[in-house]
Design a protein around this motif. Structure first.
Motif, mmCIF file in Angstrom:
data_model
loop_
_atom_site.group_PDB
_atom_site.id
_atom_site.type_symbol
_atom_site.label_atom_id
_atom_site.label_comp_id
_atom_site.label_asym_id
_atom_site.label_seq_id
_atom_site.Cartn_x
_atom_site.Cartn_y
_atom_site.Cartn_z
ATOM 1 N N LYS A 87 0.814 -1.213 0.000
ATOM 2 C CA LYS A 87 0.000 0.000 0.000
ATOM 3 C C LYS A 87 0.849 1.265 0.000
ATOM 4 C CE LYS A 87 -3.848 2.153 2.478
ATOM 5 N NZ LYS A 87 -4.815 1.992 3.597
ATOM 6 N N ARG A 88 1.812 1.339 0.890
ATOM 7 C CA ARG A 88 2.677 2.523 0.986
ATOM 8 C C ARG A 88 3.510 2.692 -0.287
ATOM 9 N NH1 ARG A 88 7.896 2.545 2.500
ATOM 10 N NH2 ARG A 88 7.688 0.375 3.165
ATOM 11 N N LEU A 89 3.927 1.593 -0.877
ATOM 12 C CA LEU A 89 4.762 1.637 -2.075
ATOM 13 C C LEU A 89 3.956 2.107 -3.285
ATOM 14 C CD1 LEU A 89 6.692 -1.719 -1.575
ATOM 15 C CD2 LEU A 89 7.126 0.519 -0.552
ATOM 16 N N MET A 90 2.692 1.735 -3.357
ATOM 17 C CA MET A 90 1.828 2.202 -4.438
ATOM 18 C C MET A 90 1.746 3.724 -4.428
ATOM 19 S SD MET A 90 0.243 -0.166 -6.420
ATOM 20 C CE MET A 90 -1.489 0.221 -6.743
ATOM 21 N N SER A 91 1.868 4.296 -3.255
ATOM 22 C CA SER A 91 1.762 5.737 -3.117
ATOM 23 C C SER A 91 3.020 6.471 -3.582
ATOM 24 C CB SER A 91 1.467 6.092 -1.654
ATOM 25 O OG SER A 91 1.401 7.481 -1.478
ATOM 26 N N ARG A 92 4.216 5.925 -3.257
ATOM 27 C CA ARG A 92 5.407 6.735 -3.537
ATOM 28 C C ARG A 92 6.679 5.967 -3.875
ATOM 29 N NH1 ARG A 92 8.373 7.314 1.395
ATOM 30 N NH2 ARG A 92 7.275 6.433 3.195
ATOM 31 N N LYS A 93 6.590 4.667 -4.073
ATOM 32 C CA LYS A 93 7.788 3.914 -4.463
ATOM 33 C C LYS A 93 7.481 3.023 -5.657
ATOM 34 C CE LYS A 93 10.625 4.045 -0.317
ATOM 35 N NZ LYS A 93 11.396 3.256 0.665
ATOM 36 N N ARG A 94 7.168 3.691 -6.757
ATOM 37 C CA ARG A 94 6.871 2.988 -8.000
ATOM 38 C C ARG A 94 8.131 2.949 -8.873
ATOM 39 N NH1 ARG A 94 2.997 6.609 -6.725
ATOM 40 N NH2 ARG A 94 3.890 8.141 -8.151
ATOM 41 N N CYS A 95 8.252 1.925 -9.678
ATOM 42 C CA CYS A 95 9.428 1.816 -10.551
ATOM 43 C C CYS A 95 9.053 1.160 -11.873
ATOM 44 C CB CYS A 95 10.550 1.032 -9.867
ATOM 45 S SG CYS A 95 10.186 -0.715 -9.535
ATOM 46 N N LEU A 96 9.955 1.292 -12.826
ATOM 47 C CA LEU A 96 9.878 0.568 -14.094
ATOM 48 C C LEU A 96 10.888 -0.565 -14.034
ATOM 49 C CD1 LEU A 96 10.028 3.570 -16.633
ATOM 50 C CD2 LEU A 96 8.002 2.627 -15.496
ATOM 51 N N ILE A 97 10.495 -1.737 -14.438
ATOM 52 C CA ILE A 97 11.408 -2.874 -14.515
ATOM 53 C C ILE A 97 11.577 -3.204 -15.996
ATOM 54 C CG2 ILE A 97 11.788 -5.280 -13.866
ATOM 55 C CD1 ILE A 97 10.094 -4.678 -11.348
ATOM 56 N N VAL A 98 12.787 -3.035 -16.497
ATOM 57 C CA VAL A 98 13.057 -3.048 -17.935
ATOM 58 C C VAL A 98 13.172 -4.473 -18.463
ATOM 59 C CG1 VAL A 98 14.570 -2.167 -19.752
ATOM 60 C CG2 VAL A 98 14.273 -0.855 -17.629
ATOM 61 N N ALA A 99 12.502 -4.725 -19.584
ATOM 62 C CA ALA A 99 12.489 -6.071 -20.180
ATOM 63 C C ALA A 99 12.243 -5.959 -21.676
ATOM 64 C CB ALA A 99 11.399 -6.923 -19.528
ATOM 65 N N SER A 181 -2.342 8.878 -3.743
ATOM 66 C CA SER A 181 -2.936 7.873 -2.866
ATOM 67 C C SER A 181 -2.806 6.494 -3.507
ATOM 68 C CB SER A 181 -4.408 8.187 -2.625
ATOM 69 O OG SER A 181 -5.171 7.939 -3.793
ATOM 70 N N PRO A 182 -2.769 5.442 -2.694
ATOM 71 C CA PRO A 182 -2.745 4.091 -3.252
ATOM 72 C C PRO A 182 -3.932 3.835 -4.179
ATOM 73 C CG PRO A 182 -2.204 4.033 -0.931
ATOM 74 C CD PRO A 182 -2.654 5.435 -1.229
ATOM 75 N N GLU A 183 -5.073 4.409 -3.846
ATOM 76 C CA GLU A 183 -6.270 4.230 -4.679
ATOM 77 C C GLU A 183 -6.082 4.868 -6.053
ATOM 78 O OE1 GLU A 183 -6.295 5.319 -1.546
ATOM 79 O OE2 GLU A 183 -7.134 3.543 -0.565
ATOM 80 N N GLU A 184 -5.434 6.028 -6.088
ATOM 81 C CA GLU A 184 -5.180 6.688 -7.374
ATOM 82 C C GLU A 184 -4.244 5.848 -8.233
ATOM 83 O OE1 GLU A 184 -5.530 11.461 -6.493
ATOM 84 O OE2 GLU A 184 -3.791 10.382 -5.692
ATOM 85 N N ALA A 185 -3.209 5.287 -7.622
ATOM 86 C CA ALA A 185 -2.296 4.419 -8.363
ATOM 87 C C ALA A 185 -3.023 3.179 -8.868
ATOM 88 C CB ALA A 185 -1.118 4.028 -7.473
ATOM 89 N N HIS A 186 -3.912 2.645 -8.042
ATOM 90 C CA HIS A 186 -4.718 1.483 -8.431
ATOM 91 C C HIS A 186 -5.579 1.801 -9.647
ATOM 92 C CE1 HIS A 186 -7.468 -1.906 -8.102
ATOM 93 N NE2 HIS A 186 -8.478 -1.080 -7.928
ATOM 94 N N HIS A 187 -6.245 2.945 -9.626
ATOM 95 C CA HIS A 187 -7.103 3.330 -10.753
ATOM 96 C C HIS A 187 -6.279 3.582 -12.016
ATOM 97 C CE1 HIS A 187 -10.784 3.298 -8.534
ATOM 98 N NE2 HIS A 187 -10.407 4.245 -7.698
ATOM 99 N N PHE A 188 -5.083 4.129 -11.841
ATOM 100 C CA PHE A 188 -4.201 4.329 -12.989
ATOM 101 C C PHE A 188 -3.902 2.994 -13.664
ATOM 102 C CE2 PHE A 188 0.088 4.259 -14.745
ATOM 103 C CZ PHE A 188 0.067 5.333 -15.622
#
Length: 223
Positions: A87-99, A181-188
């Motif tokens: 939950k906390r990571l959805m809010s501010r610790k997002r990343c791209l994992i390259v493949a 918010s985690p909810e905003e990241a979820h909706h994205f």
């Protein structure tokens, strides 16, 4: 789920594709990236995008034992905004994992046939990921997990889950949205369109993470 993937592009191509200015320390391509390994990821530090390595298998900052990471290579996007680990990571610790492709195993009776899966219209891409920093007894780990969703029509014949591949024009939005918010990241994540995929059979040689060469991606000969 997503348990193996490839990254075969050269460093210059990656830097250009993702708009990274600094070089990637110790970059190496891989035909068979597996959980527990260090994987190339991109984060936004508040000023710019940075590429570097995170260990695949999330160890939350509050975890008592780093071995939990082997159980957390994937996070279900449908519930990640609610779960304590994510939950906390959805809010501010997002990343791209390259493949540039991933493997999945299609069950046929008692047998599992590995398949290599790629995007139909582009090579390099990024999985939507989350990352965290864990520290205990002077040891520091920077780890990540790949977000997954229910399989689309193409993938359903292979597996019931699939990794979230970010559309090219949504990669920066996932990284740079700041603290939301985690909810905003979820909706994205729910709003993302799935690009067309293609797949082909490969040999069971890829089943062993010890194997990491061109034979992993060689199309399986059809009788």
């Amino acid at each position: 789920m997503c348990g193996r993937y490839t990254l075969l592009a050269d460093e210059v191509e990656i830097l250009e594709e993702f708009g990274i200015e600094q070089s990637i320390d110790d970059y190496q391509l891989s035909y068979n990236i597996a959980p527990g390994q260090n994987v190339l990821a991109i984060i936004h530090d508040g000023k710019a995008k940075r590429a570097g390595y995170l260990r695949w298998g999330l160890v939350p900052s509050w975890a008592n034992d780093e071995k939990i990471g082997y159980k957390m290579i994937n996070a279900r996007s449908e519930t990640a905004h609610e779960k304590p680990s994510f939950k906390r990571l959805m809010s501010r610790k997002r990343c791209l994992i390259v493949a540039d492709s991933f493997y999945e195993w299609r069950r046929d009776g008692n047998e599992k046939q590995p398949k290599r899966i790629r995007l139909e219209n582009r090579g390099l891409f990024a999985f939507a990921g989350l990352w965290d920093k864990w520290e205990q007894d002077g040891k520091k780990l920077f780890t990540c997990t790949i977000l997954t969703k229910e399989a689309n029509g193409f993938m359903q014949d292979i597996h019931h889950r699939m990794p979230i591949i970010l559309p090219k024009d949504k990669q920066d939005a996932w990284l740079e949205a700041g603290e939301q918010s985690p909810e905003e990241a979820h909706h994205f994540l729910r709003s993302l369109e799935i690009e067309n995929l293609r797949a082909y059979d490969v040999a069971s040689y890829v089943n062993s993470a010890k194997n990491n060469d061109e034979d992993c991606i060689a199309p399986l000969a059809q009788n």
